[in-house]
Every structure is written in structure tokens, then in C-alpha cells.
Enzyme design. Structure first.
Site, PDB file in Angstrom:
ATOM      1  N   ALA A 164      55.558 -65.167  57.524  1.00 13.21           N
ATOM      2  CA  ALA A 164      54.005 -64.767  57.485  1.00 13.21           C
ATOM      3  C   ALA A 164      53.046 -65.247  58.716  1.00 13.21           C
ATOM      4  CB  ALA A 164      53.668 -65.384  56.149  1.00 13.21           C
TER       5      ALA A 164
ATOM      6  N   ARG B   7      59.157 -61.608  61.915  1.00 12.95           N
ATOM      7  CA  ARG B   7      58.810 -61.810  60.605  1.00 12.95           C
ATOM      8  C   ARG B   7      58.516 -63.267  60.300  1.00 12.95           C
ATOM      9  NH1 ARG B   7      61.769 -65.582  60.291  1.00 12.95           N
ATOM     10  NH2 ARG B   7      61.631 -65.507  57.953  1.00 12.95           N
TER      11      ARG B   7
ATOM     12  N   ASP C 161      54.385 -66.401  51.529  1.00 12.97           N
ATOM     13  CA  ASP C 161      53.880 -65.313  52.014  1.00 12.97           C
ATOM     14  C   ASP C 161      52.404 -65.130  51.910  1.00 12.97           C
ATOM     15  OD1 ASP C 161      56.998 -64.630  52.728  1.00 12.97           O
ATOM     16  OD2 ASP C 161      55.726 -63.475  53.813  1.00 12.97           O
TER      17      ASP C 161
ATOM     18  N   ASN D 117      56.854 -65.297  47.995  1.00 16.24           N
ATOM     19  CA  ASN D 117      57.726 -65.614  49.000  1.00 16.24           C
ATOM     20  C   ASN D 117      59.226 -64.781  48.884  1.00 16.24           C
ATOM     21  OD1 ASN D 117      58.498 -67.394  51.129  1.00 16.24           O
ATOM     22  ND2 ASN D 117      60.082 -68.315  50.210  1.00 16.24           N
TER      23      ASN D 117
HETATM   24  O1  MRU Z   1      60.905 -60.684  55.018  1.00 19.30           O
HETATM   25  P1  MRU Z   1      60.246 -61.985  55.881  1.00 19.30           P
HETATM   26  O2  MRU Z   1      61.547 -62.508  56.606  1.00 19.30           O
HETATM   27  O3  MRU Z   1      59.117 -61.946  56.625  1.00 19.30           O
HETATM   28  O4  MRU Z   1      60.107 -62.856  54.795  1.00 19.30           O
HETATM   29  C1  MRU Z   1      59.714 -64.233  55.171  1.00 19.30           C
HETATM   30  C2  MRU Z   1      59.640 -65.447  54.176  1.00 19.30           C
HETATM   31  O5  MRU Z   1      59.687 -65.213  52.911  1.00 19.30           O
HETATM   32  C3  MRU Z   1      59.194 -66.854  54.632  1.00 19.30           C
HETATM   33  O6  MRU Z   1      60.014 -67.811  53.610  1.00 19.30           O
HETATM   34  C4  MRU Z   1      57.453 -66.758  54.571  1.00 19.30           C
HETATM   35  O7  MRU Z   1      56.911 -65.691  55.297  1.00 19.30           O
HETATM   36  C5  MRU Z   1      57.238 -68.048  55.035  1.00 19.30           C
HETATM   37  S1  MRU Z   1      57.309 -68.317  56.801  1.00 19.30           S
HETATM   38  C6  MRU Z   1      56.896 -69.905  57.413  1.00 19.30           C
END
Ligand code: MRU
Length: 348
Positions: free
Chosen positions: A50, A48, A238, A248
Site C-alpha cells: 500500500a 506493490r 491495505d 490485507n
Molecule cells: O497485492 P500486494 O502485494 O500489493 O498486497 C500487499 C499487502 O497485502 C500488504 O500486506 C499491505 O499492502 C501492507 S504493505 C506495508
């Protein structure tokens, strides 16, 4: 900066990831062999964040298509390639990096003339996306570190570290850099309900890198901002719209409102691959809604009545007016955002 974690990697044409569902208890490496396993690993949060989702999709599309060597007809092969990309693209809707990769891979399909050419180009592109992300993490760290002063107290949310990218992270790489420079930073890591990316993953990365921190529940941030001298909030993103609104992890918007109220600078850090050049503002960002059992259960045990009605959006949108700046690999973008973002994402 030295890379701390290998979150995703292709070795001898086999794709491996750290299965993040088992952290911090165990560092379990799993192999993803085909589009179904890749889709599932993204959907269930084994991988997980982005940029890490984008990199996994890129290697994953290559590995999946490589297994269809029995298809010799070029048009049929291209059709299979598109099918794989569209299928992987349905795993999660919010992180733009996934769609950035799909767009690039579709363009390769469109201009290729042979099946070998497609595979070679997809593999080359996947390595390139990974290599660039590693470089971008370092550049984000370099440009972001000056906003962190000596003895800074910082709040972060979710996990925007090495586990979420192909390098050392976005928001966390900025913090790691400031720490490496000897600035004696202190981090408050929000635990990040309901999936606990803050406590399971960010705290784990802060331990690994020796950055001093305190883990807090999400609902403690307000009183900490009121009582402590918090110098800044820094989070990942994201998907960022052309006007600077950004999605995010759920809870980011509350932190941004709190930061505004308490006069604390609020930054997001992200590579340009997280900017969506087709979306004007945050209202248009698709927000993933996940299974309500992530809210009503904890590790398999109900913490609410079994039939409880619950709501589980995985992300929220922070409006641009709450943002101090966006830290990218090309420098910090300050408001007003529109023109500067348009210029930065030309060709995305
Ligand atoms: O649901 P997730 O764990 O994929 O959410 C991740 C986030 O919200 C992060 O802050 C975002 O992807 C940035 S990662 C550099």
C-alpha cells in the site's frame, strides 16, 4: 533504523522502481516514464504494497504531467492533471494510500493558479509523502517493538517490509527493530499464494537483514500454531475502516481466526495514510479481483486444467473483533477502535 532497500526513487526527475516481479532472482531497476507505464507497473505488481503504491503514484503523477509542457492553458493543464490522477487511480482499487495521494494532488490542482506552480507543488508533495513514509516506518517500529518479547516466535503474511513502503516497512519494520534490539526473534513467513509475496519478497528481506526465519506454505499456519508456542501474528494493511476492520492480503483473515482460536495476539501495523476516513466498516472496502490465471498458472505454466474455473480475490477483510491492536506512527490503537480511529484520522 538504517534504510535497507530503495524501492522507489526519483532521480534527476526520472522515476525508478525495483521491479519486484523479478525478485528474488534479480534486483532489476526499471524506469517509469509516463502514466501508462505507471498504471501498468502498479497493476502488474512490479511495485506493490500500500504505501509503495502511493509513493509511486505521487512521483508518477508528477513525472507524467511534466511531459505535457506543450499545454499552456491553466484549465486545460488542470484537466490533464485530473485525467492522469484518475487513470493511475484505476490501477488497483484496495490500497487506500493510492487514494490518499490522489486526494492530496487534486486539492493542489484546485488551489493552483499556474502550470509551473502545479508541477512544483506536486513534486514537493511527492517528496514529502515519501519522506513522511520513511519516518512513519521508524515510528511504527518504535511503538511496535515493545509488543515483541525475548525469543518471540512470530507469524507474518505477504510482504509488509521495505519493498512495500518508503522505509523499512510496517509489520516487518517492527520485527527488524526487535531483532536489532537483540530480542532473538524467530519469524514464520507464510508464502502467500498465489503471487508468493511471502516467499519471494519477505524471505528475501529477512535474509538481507539476518532475521532468523522459516518459510511455510499458507496451509501450515494452523498446525504450527497448535504445535509451537507462537507469541504473535503481525501483518500489514491495505485499507483500514473507521471501526478497525481492515483489508490485507488474502489469507490474513484465516490467520486472524486461527490466532483467536489459539489465543495468539494478532496485530496489524500501518501508517495513518492507510486509514480511510470515509469508510465506516470493512464491508465497504473495495476488494480487487485479479486475473484467474494467477491461480491456474505458475510462471506461465498451467498448474490446473486450462479451462479451470477459479476465483482470485487479492485481499480479504479481517473484522475488528479479531484484532489485538493497530500499530501506527502515533502509537498502538487498542479496542474499542471507533472513537480513537476517528480522532487519529481527522484531516486525512
Ligand atoms: O497485492 P500486494 O502485494 O500489493 O498486497 C500487499 C499487502 O497485502 C500488504 O500486506 C499491505 O499492502 C501492507 S504493505 C506495508
Amino acid at each position: 533504523m538504517k534504510q535497507v532497500i530503495k524501492t522507489v526513487f526519483l532521480e534527476k526527475d526520472r522515476l525508478f522502481i525495483i521491479d519486484q516481479r523479478f525478485l528474488p532472482q534479480s534486483e532489476k531497476i526499471i524506469e517509469l516514464k509516463n502514466e501508462s507505464e505507471i498504471y501498468e507497473a502498479i497493476r502488474n505488481l512490479s511495485v506493490r504494497g500500500a504505501p509503495a503504491i502511493g509513493i509511486t503514484a505521487a512521483y508518477g503523477a508528477y513525472v507524467s504531467l511534466a511531459s505535457y509542457s506543450s499545454i499552456k492553458d491553466i484549465e486545460e493543464y488542470k484537466e490533464k492533471g485530473r485525467e492522469i490522477l484518475e487513470f493511475i487511480g484505476r490501477s488497483r482499487p484496495t490500497a487506500y494510500n493510492l487514494f490518499y495521494v490522489i486526494k492530496k494532488f487534486k486539492a493542489i490542482l484546485d488551489k493552483s493558479h499556474g502550470t509551473d506552480e502545479i508541477l512544483t507543488e506536486w513534486k514537493r508533495e511527492a517528496f514529502e509523502i515519501h519522506r513522511e513514509d520513511l519516518f512513519k516506518s521508524d515510528e511504527i517500529a518504535k511503538y511496535g517493538s515493545p509488543v515483541i518479547g525475548e525469543n518471540a516466535k512470530i507469524i507474518t503474511h505477504c510482504n509488509a517490509g521495505g519493498l512495500a513502503t518508503g522505509g523499512n516497512g510496517t509489520a516487518l519494520s517492527v520485527i527488524f527493530k526487535a531483532h536489532e534490539e537483540g530480542k532473538r526473534v524467530f519469524v514464520y513467513a507464510c508464502e502467500t499464494r498465489p503471487m508468493l509475496q511471502g516467499s519471494r519478497l519477505t524471505a528475501w528481506e529477512l535474509e538481507k537483514t539476518g532475521v532468523p526465519y522459516k518459510l511455510i506454505c499458507d496451509n501450515m499456519a494452523a498446525s504450527i500454531m497448535a504445535k509451537e508456542e507462537i507469541d504473535l501474528v503481525i501483518v500489514g494493511a491495505d485499507r483500514i475502516a473507521l471501526n478497525g476492520d481492515f483489508a490485507n492480503k488474502i489469507g490474513t483473515y484465516s490467520l486472524a481466526v486461527l490466532a483467536k482460536y489459539h489465543g495468539v495476539p494478532f496485530y496489524t501495523a500501518a501508517p495513518l495514510t492507510t486509514f480511510d476516513p470515509d469508510i465506516e466498516n470493512g464491508d465497504l472496502i473495495p476488494i480487487e479481483e485479479r486475473d484467474i490465471e494467477e491461480v491456474t498458472k505458475f510462471r506461465g505454466i498451467y498448474t490446473a486444467p486450462e479451462n479451470a474455473n477459479a476465483y482470485n480475490p487479492a485481499f480479504d477483510v479481517t473484522p475488528n473483533r479479531l484484532l489485538t491492536g493497530i500499530i501506527t506512527e502515533c502509537g498502538i490503537i487498542y479496542p474499542p477502535f471507533d472513537e480513537k480511529i476517528r480522532e487519529a484520522v481527522k484531516g486525512n
